[in-house]
Design an enzyme around this catalytic site. Structure first.
Site, PDB file in Angstrom:
ATOM      1  N   ASP A 124      19.063  33.137 -13.070  1.00 30.85           N
ATOM      2  CA  ASP A 124      18.022  33.970 -12.729  1.00 30.85           C
ATOM      3  C   ASP A 124      17.432  33.360 -11.279  1.00 30.85           C
ATOM      4  O   ASP A 124      16.873  32.440 -11.326  1.00 30.85           O
ATOM      5  CB  ASP A 124      16.963  34.082 -13.776  1.00 30.85           C
ATOM      6  CG  ASP A 124      17.562  34.932 -15.044  1.00 30.85           C
ATOM      7  OD1 ASP A 124      18.535  35.518 -14.925  1.00 30.85           O
ATOM      8  OD2 ASP A 124      17.002  34.635 -16.152  1.00 30.85           O
ATOM      9  N   ASP A 132      22.241  27.552 -11.807  1.00 33.26           N
ATOM     10  CA  ASP A 132      21.188  28.452 -12.468  1.00 33.26           C
ATOM     11  C   ASP A 132      21.322  29.638 -12.386  1.00 33.26           C
ATOM     12  O   ASP A 132      22.082  29.962 -11.288  1.00 33.26           O
ATOM     13  CB  ASP A 132      19.761  27.692 -12.275  1.00 33.26           C
ATOM     14  CG  ASP A 132      18.642  28.681 -12.668  1.00 33.26           C
ATOM     15  OD1 ASP A 132      18.847  29.017 -14.118  1.00 33.26           O
ATOM     16  OD2 ASP A 132      17.729  29.331 -12.212  1.00 33.26           O
ATOM     17  N   ASP A 172      16.258  27.753  -8.738  1.00 30.71           N
ATOM     18  CA  ASP A 172      14.915  28.300  -8.097  1.00 30.71           C
ATOM     19  C   ASP A 172      13.601  27.685  -8.659  1.00 30.71           C
ATOM     20  O   ASP A 172      12.671  27.806  -8.112  1.00 30.71           O
ATOM     21  CB  ASP A 172      14.893  29.507  -8.279  1.00 30.71           C
ATOM     22  CG  ASP A 172      14.489  29.990  -9.594  1.00 30.71           C
ATOM     23  OD1 ASP A 172      13.604  30.736  -9.981  1.00 30.71           O
ATOM     24  OD2 ASP A 172      15.511  29.784 -10.496  1.00 30.71           O
TER      25      ASP A 172
END
Length: 226
Positions: free
Chosen positions: A9, A7, A188
């Site tokens: 961001d 991922d 996250d």
């Protein structure tokens, strides 16, 4: 060959690439100053779990409809250079370990492709699975409309988009993610639980509250110091 997915961001980078791009364009007078507050509102919706990604995509992309793609590519290169000092060395080293091991690596992000690709280059990642921007004539280099082409690379659709990408990488192979003995996904966010649950080695990176709880219960590794 093994597979490593990342991922973007708040995972590979400790900030939101879409906000960074918005600030980049505001700084060049391309977007009005209030564009930052508009984007921040979508970020709040994301955290609350109420985000309409189509609306967010339109707000970010539609203002660029009249921008020639050559100019957009120039801005992307400038954006890449601006972000380089903000890339954490630890996350760059993590990606490099997977690349050095000969694993197939890809950035998998809800971010629009023309924002995600400069970020992927910063890590040496050749493959990008991202939300695709629709064009007026259907050609990849056509004028942007603000709509999303196909499924957004978001939530449960990330699994579908990764499987579609893998089918392109391995023609004739129908197993997709199941074809790899070892596969990793670093994220996250709890919004990525569908893809985290689809790989053999899910890793939570500075996870949000819900993902942290899930990771602790499932015994998944957690990275907090990258």
């Amino acid at each position: 060959m093994n597979l490593a997915l990342f991922d973007l961001d708040h995972t590979l980078i400790p900030f939101d690439s879409g906000m960074a791009w918005t600030q980049f364009l505001v700084g060049r007078g391309v977007l009005p100053a209030q564009a930052e507050e508009t984007y921040l509102g979508y970020c709040r919706q994301y955290v609350a779990g109420t985000l309409d990604i189509h609306a967010m995509h339109f707000a970010s992309v539609a203002p660029l409809a009249s921008v020639p793609r050559v100019r957009l590519a120039q801005w992307a290169n400038e954006f890449e250079r601006a972000l380089r000092p903000r890339v954490p060395a630890a996350m760059r080293a993590l990606v490099q370990r997977h690349l050095a091991a000969g694993e197939l690596c890809a950035l998998v992000t809800a971010t629009t492709r023309f924002i995600a690709e400069p970020c992927a280059r910063l890590f040496g990642i050749a493959h990008v699975v991202a939300t695709e921007a629709a064009t007026a004539d259907g050609h990849p280099d056509g004028a942007l409309t603000g709509a999303i082409d196909g499924l957004p690379c978001f939530r449960e659709h990330k699994v579908t988009r990764v499987q579609q990408w893998l089918a392109q990488q391995m023609p004739g192979g129908a197993d997709g993610l199941a074809a790899f003995e070892h596969s990793w996904f670093y994220s996250d966010s709890a919004s990525d639980l569908p893809l985290l649950g689809a790989v053999s080695n899910p890793v939570a990176v500075r996870p949000d509250t819900r993902l942290r709880q899930h990771a602790l219960q499932a015994g998944w590794p957690i990275i907090d110091t990258a």
